[in-house]
Design a protein around this motif. Structure first.
Motif, PDB file in Angstrom:
ATOM      1  N   THR A   1      38.805  37.994  35.604  1.00 57.91           N
ATOM      2  CA  THR A   1      38.431  39.379  35.330  1.00 57.91           C
ATOM      3  C   THR A   1      36.943  39.422  35.022  1.00 57.91           C
ATOM      4  OG1 THR A   1      40.625  39.798  34.380  1.00 57.91           O
ATOM      5  CG2 THR A   1      38.905  41.412  33.933  1.00 57.91           C
ATOM      6  N   ASN A   2      36.188  40.154  35.833  1.00 61.63           N
ATOM      7  CA  ASN A   2      34.744  40.189  35.603  1.00 61.63           C
ATOM      8  C   ASN A   2      34.381  41.192  34.520  1.00 61.63           C
ATOM      9  OD1 ASN A   2      34.763  42.735  36.790  1.00 61.63           O
ATOM     10  ND2 ASN A   2      33.656  42.133  38.618  1.00 61.63           N
ATOM     11  N   VAL A   3      33.095  41.352  34.253  1.00 61.67           N
ATOM     12  CA  VAL A   3      32.641  42.152  33.121  1.00 61.67           C
ATOM     13  C   VAL A   3      33.006  43.623  33.267  1.00 61.67           C
ATOM     14  CG1 VAL A   3      30.359  42.640  34.059  1.00 61.67           C
ATOM     15  CG2 VAL A   3      30.653  42.537  31.577  1.00 61.67           C
ATOM     16  N   GLU A   4      33.186  44.122  34.484  1.00 62.31           N
ATOM     17  CA  GLU A   4      33.535  45.526  34.677  1.00 62.31           C
ATOM     18  C   GLU A   4      35.042  45.752  34.755  1.00 62.31           C
ATOM     19  OE1 GLU A   4      31.621  46.749  38.263  1.00 62.31           O
ATOM     20  OE2 GLU A   4      33.125  45.855  39.572  1.00 62.31           O
ATOM     21  N   GLY A   5      35.838  44.688  34.617  1.00 58.50           N
ATOM     22  CA  GLY A   5      37.285  44.822  34.581  1.00 58.50           C
ATOM     23  C   GLY A   5      37.999  44.604  35.893  1.00 58.50           C
ATOM     24  N   THR A   6      37.278  44.219  36.942  1.00 57.70           N
ATOM     25  CA  THR A   6      37.900  43.945  38.234  1.00 57.70           C
ATOM     26  C   THR A   6      38.610  42.593  38.193  1.00 57.70           C
ATOM     27  OG1 THR A   6      36.220  45.233  39.409  1.00 57.70           O
ATOM     28  CG2 THR A   6      37.511  43.656  40.702  1.00 57.70           C
ATOM     29  N   VAL A   7      39.899  42.595  38.524  1.00 59.65           N
ATOM     30  CA  VAL A   7      40.697  41.367  38.512  1.00 59.65           C
ATOM     31  C   VAL A   7      40.707  40.777  39.921  1.00 59.65           C
ATOM     32  CG1 VAL A   7      42.954  40.355  38.032  1.00 59.65           C
ATOM     33  CG2 VAL A   7      42.137  42.280  36.662  1.00 59.65           C
ATOM     34  N   GLN A   8      40.348  39.521  40.026  1.00 59.92           N
ATOM     35  CA  GLN A   8      40.261  38.853  41.323  1.00 59.92           C
ATOM     36  C   GLN A   8      41.143  37.610  41.317  1.00 59.92           C
ATOM     37  OE1 GLN A   8      36.047  38.394  40.697  1.00 59.92           O
ATOM     38  NE2 GLN A   8      35.545  39.803  42.360  1.00 59.92           N
ATOM     39  N   PHE A   9      41.813  37.369  42.420  1.00 58.76           N
ATOM     40  CA  PHE A   9      42.600  36.149  42.555  1.00 58.76           C
ATOM     41  C   PHE A   9      41.662  34.948  42.713  1.00 58.76           C
ATOM     42  CE2 PHE A   9      45.800  39.237  43.850  1.00 58.76           C
ATOM     43  CZ  PHE A   9      46.951  38.733  43.261  1.00 58.76           C
ATOM     44  N   LEU A  10      42.079  33.832  42.145  1.00 61.65           N
ATOM     45  CA  LEU A  10      41.365  32.566  42.352  1.00 61.65           C
ATOM     46  C   LEU A  10      42.151  31.735  43.354  1.00 61.65           C
ATOM     47  CD1 LEU A  10      40.341  31.531  38.708  1.00 61.65           C
ATOM     48  CD2 LEU A  10      38.912  32.567  40.463  1.00 61.65           C
ATOM     49  N   ARG A  11      41.504  31.442  44.456  1.00 61.56           N
ATOM     50  CA  ARG A  11      42.122  30.581  45.459  1.00 61.56           C
ATOM     51  C   ARG A  11      41.310  29.297  45.521  1.00 61.56           C
ATOM     52  NH1 ARG A  11      43.364  34.549  50.516  1.00 61.56           N
ATOM     53  NH2 ARG A  11      41.300  35.368  50.053  1.00 61.56           N
ATOM     54  N   PRO A  12      41.840  28.217  44.975  1.00 58.12           N
ATOM     55  CA  PRO A  12      41.045  26.985  44.850  1.00 58.12           C
ATOM     56  C   PRO A  12      40.715  26.369  46.210  1.00 58.12           C
ATOM     57  CG  PRO A  12      43.342  26.582  44.291  1.00 58.12           C
ATOM     58  CD  PRO A  12      43.202  28.064  44.451  1.00 58.12           C
ATOM     59  N   PRO A  13      39.476  25.945  46.385  1.00 57.82           N
ATOM     60  CA  PRO A  13      39.101  25.293  47.647  1.00 57.82           C
ATOM     61  C   PRO A  13      39.551  23.851  47.735  1.00 57.82           C
ATOM     62  CG  PRO A  13      37.210  25.400  46.181  1.00 57.82           C
ATOM     63  CD  PRO A  13      38.320  26.139  45.498  1.00 57.82           C
ATOM     64  N   ILE A  14      39.941  23.263  46.596  1.00 55.71           N
ATOM     65  CA  ILE A  14      40.342  21.862  46.567  1.00 55.71           C
ATOM     66  C   ILE A  14      41.789  21.770  46.079  1.00 55.71           C
ATOM     67  CG2 ILE A  14      39.871  19.579  45.595  1.00 55.71           C
ATOM     68  CD1 ILE A  14      36.994  20.486  45.127  1.00 55.71           C
ATOM     69  N   PRO A  15      42.693  21.171  46.835  1.00 59.72           N
ATOM     70  CA  PRO A  15      44.082  21.047  46.380  1.00 59.72           C
ATOM     71  C   PRO A  15      44.204  20.034  45.246  1.00 59.72           C
ATOM     72  CG  PRO A  15      43.780  19.873  48.453  1.00 59.72           C
ATOM     73  CD  PRO A  15      42.498  20.623  48.188  1.00 59.72           C
ATOM     74  N   VAL A  16      45.157  20.283  44.352  1.00 58.77           N
ATOM     75  CA  VAL A  16      45.409  19.359  43.249  1.00 58.77           C
ATOM     76  C   VAL A  16      46.064  18.094  43.792  1.00 58.77           C
ATOM     77  CG1 VAL A  16      46.700  18.998  41.121  1.00 58.77           C
ATOM     78  CG2 VAL A  16      45.614  21.201  41.551  1.00 58.77           C
ATOM     79  N   GLN A  17      45.527  16.954  43.392  1.00 55.00           N
ATOM     80  CA  GLN A  17      46.043  15.670  43.862  1.00 55.00           C
ATOM     81  C   GLN A  17      46.973  15.069  42.802  1.00 55.00           C
ATOM     82  OE1 GLN A  17      45.457  14.448  46.919  1.00 55.00           O
ATOM     83  NE2 GLN A  17      44.181  16.255  47.374  1.00 55.00           N
TER      84      GLN A  17
END
Length: 310
Positions: free
Chosen positions: A231-247
């Motif tokens: 959630t950024n400073v103005e309240g916009t919620v964004q999905f996080l899509r990781p570029p690196i898979p968990v090993q």
């Protein structure tokens, strides 16, 4: 030609994060009840009021917007802050130096200020927490009243990454932990500090940090490997899509919490991150946009339009 905002050298400020971030319940930050000003709206403001924040160091992205509005678009600037700030380098800045803890009182006087009697357009009211020195309930109320009086819009300023999201989720309390004997800390140590009463400390983290010298540290995924939201400073919620898979054997945070809950007798049957986000969306209005999972398609690449738009 030197910019109004430039200066020789750099101004390094040594801060003690522990003392700066201490809160009491009287000064606790809260997530806004409704929508707030958008970052892009700062560009069109005719008068900008910055209260209880050194935005150059606290929220640099907002600092750049404010300077652009002042130098490029002619906005007037009022600062309410006890100390000198970089915005003072503009000779037209009106700087009201309040006593610490008295920002709200100064804000209540601003409606009669010459610049606000006829602002000639939108008024932006940006307010921080004075690094813990201000009563946030009182300051938020004062800024809200001023916005109504002058037809302005407000934007609360958050210094920590995803702080607004953590506040909305109810997981960003700053109360002291005196008397607590066992602590599981998710990421950095508690902002209130680790109490002397703690007999056992465990942490889920990927960095060595002061305060964890005697802790049991569980290896954590890095920010580049985590799913979730921001959630950024103005309240916009964004999905996080990781570029690196968990090993393996590393696990994602939600998996670790589910296993920990099961070990403690708490039923947490989540097959993945999206059911967790949908449940959060149903219970916390600020996260309503998480009700639908993100599109599987990658974001389109930016369009480059000549040398003026690199």
């Amino acid at each position: 030609m030197r910019s109004t905002w430039s200066r020789p050298g750099s101004r390094a400020k040594a801060r003690s994060s522990a003392s700066r971030w201490r809160r009491t319940s009287r000064m606790r930050k809260r997530s806004p009840a409704g929508p707030t000003m958008r970052i892009k709206e700062i560009d069109d403001a005719r008068v900008i009021i910055v209260v209880a924040s050194d935005i150059e160091n606290d929220v640099p992205i907002i600092d750049l917007r404010v300077k652009k509005a002042v130098t490029k678009r002619g906005a007037k600037l009022i600062v309410v802050y006890p100390e000198g700030v970089d915005l003072d380098r503009n000779p037209h800045t009106v700087h009201i130096r309040n006593a610490k803890g008295a920002a709200a009182a100064e804000v209540r006087k601003l409606a009669s200020h010459e610049l606000l009697k006829n602002p000639g357009g939108p008024v932006a009211i940006l307010f921080g927490d004075g690094h813990g020195s201000e009563d946030m309930n009182e300051l938020a109320a004062a800024c809200g009243d001023l916005a109504e009086q002058v037809g302005g819009k407000e934007m609360p300023l958050y210094r920590a990454t995803n702080e607004r999201g953590a506040l909305a989720a109810g997981v960003a309390g700053w109360d002291k932990l005196d008397g607590v004997e066992a602590i599981l800390s998710w990421g950095p140590p508690p902002t209130a500090g680790i109490p002397r009463s703690a007999k056992f400390i465990a942490a889920w983290d990927h960095l060595p940090r002061p305060g964890y010298e005697s802790a049991v540290v569980l290896p954590a995924a890095t920010f580049a490997e985590r799913q979730g939201s921001y959630t950024n400073v103005e309240g916009t919620v964004q999905f996080l899509r990781p570029p690196i898979p968990v090993q393996p054997p590393l696990k994602e945070g939600w998996e670790v919490l589910c296993e920990l809950g099961a070990a403690l007798g708490v039923r947490l049957d989540y097959p993945g991150i999206f059911p967790i986000q949908r449940e959060l969306a149903s219970k916390v209005p600020a996260f309503a946009s998480l009700a639908q999972p993100p599109s599987p398609d990658p974001a389109p690449p930016p369009v480059l339009v000549g040398p003026a738009h690199p």
